[in-house]
Design a protein around this motif. Structure first.
Motif, PDB file in Angstrom:
ATOM      1  N   PHE A 116       0.829  -1.199   0.000  1.00 51.88           N
ATOM      2  CA  PHE A 116       0.000   0.000   0.000  1.00 51.88           C
ATOM      3  C   PHE A 116       0.868   1.256   0.000  1.00 51.88           C
ATOM      4  O   PHE A 116       1.913   1.302   0.648  1.00 51.88           O
ATOM      5  CB  PHE A 116      -0.881   0.039   1.257  1.00 51.88           C
ATOM      6  N   CYS A 117       0.373   2.245  -0.672  1.00 50.96           N
ATOM      7  CA  CYS A 117       1.002   3.554  -0.694  1.00 50.96           C
ATOM      8  C   CYS A 117       0.346   4.411   0.393  1.00 50.96           C
ATOM      9  O   CYS A 117      -0.880   4.364   0.556  1.00 50.96           O
ATOM     10  CB  CYS A 117       0.795   4.169  -2.081  1.00 50.96           C
ATOM     11  N   ASN A 118       1.152   5.209   1.092  1.00 41.24           N
ATOM     12  CA  ASN A 118       0.633   6.021   2.193  1.00 41.24           C
ATOM     13  C   ASN A 118       1.252   7.408   2.153  1.00 41.24           C
ATOM     14  O   ASN A 118       2.416   7.566   1.773  1.00 41.24           O
ATOM     15  CB  ASN A 118       0.956   5.354   3.535  1.00 41.24           C
ATOM     16  N   ALA A 119       0.492   8.406   2.556  1.00 39.69           N
ATOM     17  CA  ALA A 119       1.003   9.773   2.602  1.00 39.69           C
ATOM     18  C   ALA A 119       0.688  10.394   3.951  1.00 39.69           C
ATOM     19  O   ALA A 119      -0.426  10.237   4.472  1.00 39.69           O
ATOM     20  CB  ALA A 119       0.395  10.614   1.482  1.00 39.69           C
ATOM     21  N   GLY A 120       1.668  11.104   4.489  1.00 35.44           N
ATOM     22  CA  GLY A 120       1.484  11.739   5.778  1.00 35.44           C
ATOM     23  C   GLY A 120       2.533  12.794   6.034  1.00 35.44           C
ATOM     24  O   GLY A 120       3.128  13.322   5.088  1.00 35.44           O
ATOM     25  N   GLY A 133      -3.649   4.604  -0.370  1.00 32.26           N
ATOM     26  CA  GLY A 133      -4.085   4.192  -1.682  1.00 32.26           C
ATOM     27  C   GLY A 133      -4.586   2.760  -1.621  1.00 32.26           C
ATOM     28  O   GLY A 133      -4.497   2.098  -0.583  1.00 32.26           O
ATOM     29  N   GLN A 134      -5.086   2.278  -2.736  1.00 31.79           N
ATOM     30  CA  GLN A 134      -5.489   0.871  -2.784  1.00 31.79           C
ATOM     31  C   GLN A 134      -4.242   0.020  -2.839  1.00 31.79           C
ATOM     32  O   GLN A 134      -3.171   0.506  -3.185  1.00 31.79           O
ATOM     33  CB  GLN A 134      -6.410   0.614  -3.983  1.00 31.79           C
ATOM     34  N   GLY A 135      -4.315  -1.215  -2.482  1.00 29.83           N
ATOM     35  CA  GLY A 135      -3.145  -2.064  -2.463  1.00 29.83           C
ATOM     36  C   GLY A 135      -2.843  -2.669  -3.824  1.00 29.83           C
ATOM     37  O   GLY A 135      -3.697  -2.725  -4.708  1.00 29.83           O
ATOM     38  N   THR A 136      -1.603  -3.111  -3.968  1.00 31.30           N
ATOM     39  CA  THR A 136      -1.206  -3.846  -5.154  1.00 31.30           C
ATOM     40  C   THR A 136      -0.536  -5.140  -4.688  1.00 31.30           C
ATOM     41  O   THR A 136       0.327  -5.123  -3.810  1.00 31.30           O
ATOM     42  CB  THR A 136      -0.285  -3.012  -6.066  1.00 31.30           C
ATOM     43  N   GLN A 137      -0.955  -6.252  -5.275  1.00 30.69           N
ATOM     44  CA  GLN A 137      -0.495  -7.559  -4.820  1.00 30.69           C
ATOM     45  C   GLN A 137       0.863  -7.895  -5.407  1.00 30.69           C
ATOM     46  O   GLN A 137       1.078  -7.753  -6.621  1.00 30.69           O
ATOM     47  CB  GLN A 137      -1.502  -8.639  -5.225  1.00 30.69           C
ATOM     48  N   VAL A 138       1.765  -8.341  -4.550  1.00 27.23           N
ATOM     49  CA  VAL A 138       3.058  -8.869  -4.981  1.00 27.23           C
ATOM     50  C   VAL A 138       3.136 -10.319  -4.504  1.00 27.23           C
ATOM     51  O   VAL A 138       2.979 -10.586  -3.317  1.00 27.23           O
ATOM     52  CB  VAL A 138       4.227  -8.055  -4.399  1.00 27.23           C
ATOM     53  N   THR A 139       3.349 -11.221  -5.434  1.00 30.02           N
ATOM     54  CA  THR A 139       3.451 -12.640  -5.101  1.00 30.02           C
ATOM     55  C   THR A 139       4.798 -13.155  -5.581  1.00 30.02           C
ATOM     56  O   THR A 139       5.137 -13.012  -6.755  1.00 30.02           O
ATOM     57  CB  THR A 139       2.316 -13.439  -5.752  1.00 30.02           C
ATOM     58  N   VAL A 140       5.565 -13.736  -4.662  1.00 32.29           N
ATOM     59  CA  VAL A 140       6.884 -14.258  -4.989  1.00 32.29           C
ATOM     60  C   VAL A 140       6.873 -15.765  -4.776  1.00 32.29           C
ATOM     61  O   VAL A 140       6.629 -16.233  -3.663  1.00 32.29           O
ATOM     62  CB  VAL A 140       7.981 -13.617  -4.125  1.00 32.29           C
ATOM     63  N   SER A 141       7.152 -16.489  -5.833  1.00 27.38           N
ATOM     64  CA  SER A 141       7.155 -17.954  -5.778  1.00 27.38           C
ATOM     65  C   SER A 141       8.586 -18.477  -5.632  1.00 27.38           C
ATOM     66  O   SER A 141       9.513 -17.918  -6.209  1.00 27.38           O
ATOM     67  CB  SER A 141       6.525 -18.524  -7.037  1.00 27.38           C
TER      68      SER A 141
END
Length: 115
Positions: free
Chosen positions: A91-95, A106-114
């Motif tokens: 997830f992306c975050n701002a502060g 922000g919405q999340g983006t999936q990372v999958t590592v095999s």
């Protein structure tokens, strides 16, 4: 401010991947952009963050493999030598600080590592 995360995908262990956070709009409390991740069954935690002055905070468990940078108004998370344990939703975050998350997500983006 609206945050858009992109660049996730499925890769093999040892591969590299770059995530991109694009921010639109404005907010007076934004001084830092960070990447957080949530692995299955775990709480969301900081991966890396960068301030408007280019100070960085990188989590110890990814230090040396992940790098955060700014490019053309976007915040990039370059992930190298990926491991199966890096599998998560990112997830992306701002502060206002690189040391803790802000209220903008922000919405999340999936990372999958095999393996």
């Amino acid at each position: 401010v609206q945050l858009q995360a992109s660049g996730g995908g499925s890769v093999q262990a040892g591969d590299s991947l770059t995530l991109t956070c694009t921010a639109s709009g404005s907010a007076s409390d934004i001084r830092a952009i960070g990447w957080y991740r949530q692995r299955p069954g775990r709480q969301r935690g900081l991966v890396a963050s960068i301030s408007s002055g280019d100070s960085r905070n990188v989590a110890h468990h990814v230090k040396g493999r992940f790098m955060i940078s700014r490019y053309n108004g976007k915040v990039l998370l370059q992930m190298n030598k990926l491991k199966p344990e890096d599998t998560a939703v990112y997830f992306c975050n701002a502060g206002d600080s690189i040391w803790y998350g802000g209220k903008h997500w922000g919405q999340g983006t999936q990372v999958t590592v095999s393996s």
